[in-house]
Write an enzyme that holds these catalytic residues in place. Structure first.
Site, PDB file in Angstrom:
ATOM      1  NE  ARG A 301      -4.108  -0.136   1.702  1.00  0.00           N
ATOM      2  CZ  ARG A 301      -4.215   1.064   2.212  1.00  0.00           C
ATOM      3  NH1 ARG A 301      -3.402   1.448   3.179  1.00  0.00           N
ATOM      4  NH2 ARG A 301      -5.127   1.899   1.788  1.00  0.00           N
ATOM      5  CE1 TYR A 305      -4.144   1.461  -4.548  1.00  0.00           C
ATOM      6  CE2 TYR A 305      -3.706   0.369  -2.460  1.00  0.00           C
ATOM      7  CZ  TYR A 305      -4.249   0.356  -3.728  1.00  0.00           C
ATOM      8  OH  TYR A 305      -4.915  -0.763  -4.157  1.00  0.00           O
ATOM      9  CB  CYS A 331      16.437  -5.760  -6.210  1.00  0.00           C
ATOM     10  SG  CYS A 331      17.409  -6.888  -5.221  1.00  0.00           S
ATOM     11  CD  GLU A 332      10.724  -2.598  -8.278  1.00  0.00           C
ATOM     12  OE1 GLU A 332      10.233  -1.453  -8.324  1.00  0.00           O
ATOM     13  OE2 GLU A 332      10.222  -3.584  -8.801  1.00  0.00           O
TER      14      GLU A 332
HETATM   15  N1  LLP Z   1     -17.496  -3.750  -2.738  1.00  0.00           N
HETATM   16  C1  LLP Z   1     -16.886  -3.640  -3.927  1.00  0.00           C
HETATM   17  C2  LLP Z   1     -17.663  -3.863  -5.151  1.00  0.00           C
HETATM   18  C3  LLP Z   1     -15.518  -3.324  -3.977  1.00  0.00           C
HETATM   19  O1  LLP Z   1     -14.929  -3.194  -5.159  1.00  0.00           O
HETATM   20  C4  LLP Z   1     -14.797  -3.131  -2.776  1.00  0.00           C
HETATM   21  C5  LLP Z   1     -13.379  -2.821  -2.810  1.00  0.00           C
HETATM   22  C6  LLP Z   1     -15.475  -3.267  -1.560  1.00  0.00           C
HETATM   23  C7  LLP Z   1     -16.827  -3.573  -1.584  1.00  0.00           C
HETATM   24  C8  LLP Z   1     -14.792  -3.098  -0.239  1.00  0.00           C
HETATM   25  O2  LLP Z   1     -14.291  -1.810  -0.068  1.00  0.00           O
HETATM   26  P1  LLP Z   1     -13.641  -1.390   1.340  1.00  0.00           P
HETATM   27  O3  LLP Z   1     -14.759  -1.379   2.348  1.00  0.00           O
HETATM   28  O4  LLP Z   1     -12.643  -2.412   1.679  1.00  0.00           O
HETATM   29  O5  LLP Z   1     -13.059  -0.050   1.128  1.00  0.00           O
HETATM   30  N2  LLP Z   1      -6.548  -2.101  -2.372  1.00  0.00           N
HETATM   31  C9  LLP Z   1      -7.139  -0.832  -2.000  1.00  0.00           C
HETATM   32  C10 LLP Z   1      -8.628  -0.934  -1.840  1.00  0.00           C
HETATM   33  C11 LLP Z   1      -9.281  -1.520  -3.064  1.00  0.00           C
HETATM   34  C12 LLP Z   1     -10.741  -1.746  -2.869  1.00  0.00           C
HETATM   35  C13 LLP Z   1     -11.299  -2.558  -3.977  1.00  0.00           C
HETATM   36  N3  LLP Z   1     -12.687  -2.748  -3.871  1.00  0.00           N
HETATM   37  C14 LLP Z   1      -6.476  -0.314  -0.740  1.00  0.00           C
HETATM   38  O6  LLP Z   1      -5.577  -0.984  -0.237  1.00  0.00           O
HETATM   39  O7  LLP Z   1      -6.796   0.763  -0.266  1.00  0.00           O
END
Ligand code: LLP
Length: 405
Positions: A301, A305, A331-332
């Site tokens: 993350r 991000y 290695c980055e």
């Molecule tokens: N529903 C759908 C259709 C989604 O695409 C997602 C997340 C969620 C629910 C759940 O969202 P949450 O409550 O976890 O925010 N990798 C990124 C977050 C990507 C979220 C993808 N979809 C991060 O680490 O911030």
């Protein structure tokens, strides 16, 4: 954070590092909080399992009665193996293949479809089915541009202006639209976004267009604090407003529908820790660079991000504060957990805790540079145990070779 330094140090001593440690008690509390805060009798929480697919956590949620939001046939299979019945799973993949749709449809899990063309193909192949339809709520919000899921620049959902086309496709193939869905983004920064997205979806959900609705699903995205000084959203107040808006809607619709949310982050982010050990320390003309025994493939993350993860020096908390780049072993150059972070003096051999590592850390992991993913430990009812072993280097290599044809 919830787990004390003593527990994390003990876990590191018993199971080695790098190590993910999860607080299942906190996870359960976060899950139950949602029911407490959003006072709607027909509320259902579908945990977005992509956030963390650790089997022990999923079992814990299963026992607590949770349902799941899934995004791939693999997730559906895992969920079913763990005893989640089809009525407790929603399928919200995007860019689905025909084969994938068939595979999931056979399981009895409800499809949530976010493209007109897929809805058409689905209707043609499975006329008379129940289906959920995903709309793009046209509200742009999220922690970063990469996690904003609605608005003009996203691939997700059907445009609201195409609602009559949805109605026409459903009529053509005798589909029963039992649910409407939206997901605005992850880490929604404004409460108003939640209300606006709800309002937009509810405006489509008229009894004339969709007379058989059983639920509206407003996605996930509830933000959690990542920085120590960050204010926690008042979810009790938000939950009251959500219930009020939905009650008004149900009055207009003419029936009390089920309200669904499918959060991942707010259920598991805070319960997770990645404990790493410091291997190297160098002074690059005044810039202090720490090297740890983990790296971005294990917690991506910050690199992906620019996300902030709070870091604690577990083994030297009283050290005099100094400024460090906390780097990994990959290695980055971009392989950093934190840049110019002030921490109590770090020595080689110290153990650091990277906090809020429960959501989208292990689950986004990989073995780049051929370092196996860390083991995972769990604290449940105050008891610590190992719940997933790390592969040894030899096992990882063996697996790689066994995959070769
Ligand atoms: N529903 C759908 C259709 C989604 O695409 C997602 C997340 C969620 C629910 C759940 O969202 P949450 O409550 O976890 O925010 N990798 C990124 C977050 C990507 C979220 C993808 N979809 C991060 O680490 O911030």
């Amino acid at each position: 954070m919830a787990l004390s330094a003593d527990v994390l140090l003990k876990a590191a001593r018993e199971y080695g590092t790098p190590l993910f440690v999860y607080d299942a008690d906190l996870m359960l509390q976060r899950y139950r909080d949602l029911y407490d805060f959003i006072s709607w009798p027909k509320l259902r929480i579908f945990y977005a399992l992509k956030a963390n697919y650790n089997v022990a956590l999923l079992r814990t949620l299963q026992e607590a009665g949770a349902a799941l939001d899934t995004v791939s046939p693999g997730e559906v299979q895992l969920a079913q193996r763990l005893g989640y019945t089809a009525d407790r799973i929603l399928y919200t993949a995007n860019s689905m293949t025909d084969a994938e749709v068939r595979e999931v449809q056979r399981t009895g899990v409800l499809m949530n479809i976010g493209e007109l063309s897929r809805l058409e193909k689905f209707g043609r192949e499975f006329p008379g089915s129940r289906v959920c339809v995903r709309f793009n709520p046209d509200v742009v919000d999220g922690e970063t541009a990469k996690t904003a899921t609605a608005g003009p620049a996203t691939k997700f959902g059907i445009l609201m202006q195409d609602v009559e086309r949805v109605v026409a496709i459903a009529a053509r193939y005798d589909l029963t639209v039992v649910g409407l869905h939206e997901h605005t983004g992850s880490g929604l920064t404004m409460e108003a976004s939640v209300y606006q997205s709800m309002a937009n979806l509810m405006s489509l959900a008229t009894p004339e267009r969709f007379p058989h609705l059983e639920f509206l699903d407003f996605g996930g995205g509830f933000k959690v604090p990542y920085r120590p000084d960050e204010k926690r959203v008042d979810y009790r107040a938000m939950g009251a407003e959500i219930a009020r808006l939905f009650r008004e809607f149900c009055g207009r619709y003419g029936r009390e529908l089920e309200m669904r949310f499918e959060p991942g982050k707010c259920i598991v982010a805070e319960c997770g820790h990645l404990v790493v050990e410091v291997n190297t320390l160098k002074d690059n003309r005044g810039r202090l660079i720490v090297g740890c025994n983990s790296g971005f493939p294990q917690l991506i993350r910050p690199m992906l991000y620019n996300a902030y993860h709070h870091i604690v020096n577990l083994s030297h908390p009283q050290g005099a504060p100094r400024t460090y780049d906390i780097c990994g072993n990959i290695c980055e150059t971009g392989d950093r957990f934190a840049e110019q972070r002030v921490l109590p003096e770090i020595r080689e051999g110290d153990l650091l805790d990277i906090e809020n590592a429960g959501a989208y850390c292990y689950s986004m992991g990989g073995i780049y540079n051929l370092r196996p993913m860390p083991a995972e430990a769990l604290v449940r009812d105050g008891r610590l145990s190992l719940v997933r072993r790390a592969l040894s280097n030899a096992q990882m290599v063996e697996q790689l070779l066994s995959e070769c044809v």
